[in-house]
Design a protein around this motif. Structure first.
Motif, PDB file in Angstrom:
ATOM      1  N   VAL A 149       0.839  -1.199   0.000  1.00 14.53           N
ATOM      2  CA  VAL A 149       0.000   0.000   0.000  1.00 14.53           C
ATOM      3  C   VAL A 149       0.876   1.251   0.000  1.00 14.53           C
ATOM      4  CG1 VAL A 149      -1.767   1.275   1.248  1.00 14.53           C
ATOM      5  CG2 VAL A 149      -1.854  -1.224   1.192  1.00 14.53           C
ATOM      6  N   SER A 150       1.879   1.248   0.850  1.00 13.20           N
ATOM      7  CA  SER A 150       2.808   2.374   0.898  1.00 13.20           C
ATOM      8  C   SER A 150       3.478   2.592  -0.452  1.00 13.20           C
ATOM      9  CB  SER A 150       3.859   2.133   1.987  1.00 13.20           C
ATOM     10  OG  SER A 150       4.793   3.183   2.025  1.00 13.20           O
ATOM     11  N   PRO A 205      11.279   3.971  -3.728  1.00 12.73           N
ATOM     12  CA  PRO A 205      12.545   3.695  -3.034  1.00 12.73           C
ATOM     13  C   PRO A 205      12.497   3.974  -1.531  1.00 12.73           C
ATOM     14  CG  PRO A 205      12.718   5.684  -4.374  1.00 12.73           C
ATOM     15  CD  PRO A 205      11.433   5.031  -4.764  1.00 12.73           C
ATOM     16  N   THR A 206      11.680   4.937  -1.099  1.00 19.07           N
ATOM     17  CA  THR A 206      11.599   5.213   0.332  1.00 19.07           C
ATOM     18  C   THR A 206      10.900   4.071   1.057  1.00 19.07           C
ATOM     19  OG1 THR A 206      11.503   7.582  -0.154  1.00 19.07           O
ATOM     20  CG2 THR A 206      10.894   6.890   2.067  1.00 19.07           C
ATOM     21  N   GLU A 244       1.582  12.567  12.077  1.00 20.50           N
ATOM     22  CA  GLU A 244       2.702  13.401  11.686  1.00 20.50           C
ATOM     23  C   GLU A 244       3.846  12.540  11.158  1.00 20.50           C
ATOM     24  OE1 GLU A 244       2.761  16.438  11.374  1.00 20.50           O
ATOM     25  OE2 GLU A 244       1.554  17.481  12.868  1.00 20.50           O
ATOM     26  N   SER A 245       4.890  13.210  10.670  1.00 23.81           N
ATOM     27  CA  SER A 245       6.034  12.490  10.114  1.00 23.81           C
ATOM     28  C   SER A 245       6.803  11.723  11.185  1.00 23.81           C
ATOM     29  CB  SER A 245       6.973  13.467   9.398  1.00 23.81           C
ATOM     30  OG  SER A 245       7.426  14.452  10.296  1.00 23.81           O
ATOM     31  N   SER A 297       4.757   7.614   8.617  1.00 24.86           N
ATOM     32  CA  SER A 297       5.874   8.537   8.728  1.00 24.86           C
ATOM     33  C   SER A 297       6.423   8.914   7.361  1.00 24.86           C
ATOM     34  CB  SER A 297       6.976   7.910   9.590  1.00 24.86           C
ATOM     35  OG  SER A 297       8.077   8.772   9.711  1.00 24.86           O
ATOM     36  N   LEU A 298       6.645   7.916   6.517  1.00 26.87           N
ATOM     37  CA  LEU A 298       7.243   8.215   5.212  1.00 26.87           C
ATOM     38  C   LEU A 298       6.241   8.856   4.258  1.00 26.87           C
ATOM     39  CD1 LEU A 298       6.691   6.023   2.609  1.00 26.87           C
ATOM     40  CD2 LEU A 298       7.737   4.491   4.265  1.00 26.87           C
ATOM     41  N   LEU A 299       4.965   8.433   4.320  1.00 28.01           N
ATOM     42  CA  LEU A 299       3.976   9.012   3.414  1.00 28.01           C
ATOM     43  C   LEU A 299       3.640  10.448   3.798  1.00 28.01           C
ATOM     44  CD1 LEU A 299       1.529   6.007   2.857  1.00 28.01           C
ATOM     45  CD2 LEU A 299       3.288   6.870   1.297  1.00 28.01           C
TER      46      LEU A 299
END
Length: 340
Positions: free
Chosen positions: A68-69, A318-319, A98-99, A107-109
């Motif tokens: 999903v990410s 890539p993240t 939040e991040s 966090s990454l999204l």
């Protein structure tokens, strides 16, 4: 006196923010030109131009699995100048991820400038559509395929209200889709509802919602999804088999060749989880549907495995790959999510 100055400054900054936001909408550069916190942007602000890429999670799950990410991240990268909106039923109005969230995927999204995560309530979403009376009548606890059915209904209502492109959460974007009004062919003469795009208040989506209610049968898997899209398209058009890699068009709706999103058909879904001697180039594709619904075996993505889907992660999200696959190496298997 100090309090009066504070009040004046408050209204001054509100005015400046409003002016900057209005200018950003006019110039179409809200994400590339305006360093304004996403917390100040409402759902209506973000989706006002019918350009959103829309994802939906109709379970109460709060932590998106890696696939999903990857879907959301890849869309955010390919459509960097458009809002990518992830609707999650499990959130509530008091929740803001939040991040620095304890959920790694959030966090990454949330760190991506054009990704927005909103909650939604189906009853509110369905207001003003043919779906609301059906929703009041249906007994969700008695529906075998409720997660799928509610997702099918939600995506129609979202595109009707806001316009843009809907994508399933197992679709990896690899290049921009060059058309606005489109359906994706899963095979010749058979439409998918895993990815489609229309402007807001388009008559075809309204007809789909009416068909959803009039021909509702929750016992048949897909009856409210790909079978519905296929019924509506066949009622309008004389569908023929595809030849070469040429798209079809009818009533100003593009019917895109199966290779645009389904170069690997669903019966061959395991090909995504094997090592290829030479990786396919997917030159004819805009995105790749990974058929996660078929993955009953919960085949994982493991760092260093060199399977096709691992290489797709490395290239297009890539993240996600770094944080959720490499970052969990040793336990790094992929949780699976619903899709159609």
């Amino acid at each position: 006196m100090l309090k009066e100055i504070q009040i004046v400054l408050y209204f001054f900054f509100v005015f400046v923010f409003a002016m900057l936001y209005e200018l950003s909408l006019q110039s179409g550069c809200i994400f590339s030109c305006m360093p304004i916190s996403k917390r100040f942007l409402t759902q209506e602000d973000v989706m006002s131009q019918s350009r959103s890429i829309i994802f939906v999670e109709t379970t109460d799950r709060l932590e998106p699995p890696p696939l999903v990410s990857c879907s959301v991240e890849s869309a955010a990268r390919i459509y960097h100048d458009r809002p990518v909106v992830f609707f999650m039923k499990g959130l509530n109005n008091n929740t803001w991820m939040e991040s620095n969230s304890t959920y790694p995927a959030f966090s990454l999204l949330s760190a991506m400038k054009n990704v927005f995560i909103f909650t939604f309530q189906m009853e509110t979403l369905f207001q003003g559509t043919p779906l609301l009376p059906w929703y009041h009548k249906v007994n969700a606890t008695q529906e075998k395929h409720w997660v799928h059915i509610s997702s099918d209904a939600s995506r129609l209502a979202l595109i009707w209200k806001y316009g843009g492109i809907y994508m399933d959460t197992d679709v990896i974007s690899i290049r921009p889709i060059p058309v606005t009004n489109f359906l994706a062919a899963q095979a010749s003469q058979f439409a998918s509802n895993g990815i489609f795009g229309f402007p807001h208040h388009h008559w075809f989506i309204w007809d789909c919602m009416k068909d959803f209610v009039q021909n509702y049968n929750g016992r048949i898997w897909g009856n409210q999804g790909p079978l519905l899209m296929t019924r509506r398209l066949r009622a309008l058009c004389n569908l023929t088999n595809f030849h070469n890699v040429e798209d079809q068009s009818c009533k100003n709706i593009s019917f895109l060749h199966p290779r645009r999103f389904y170069p690997i058909p669903y019966l061959a879904w395991r090909q995504y989880y094997r090592v290829w001697d030479t990786s396919p180039d997917f030159n004819d594709s805009y995105a790749l549907h990974l058929w996660n619904f078929m993955n009953k075996e919960h085949k994982p993505v493991v760092a260093g495995s060199n399977i096709l889907v691992e290489n797709l992660y490395k290239t297009y999200c890539p993240t996600t790959y770094k944080d959720l696959i490499q970052g969990t190496e040793g336990s790094g298997h992929m949780q699976q999510n619903k899709t159609e």
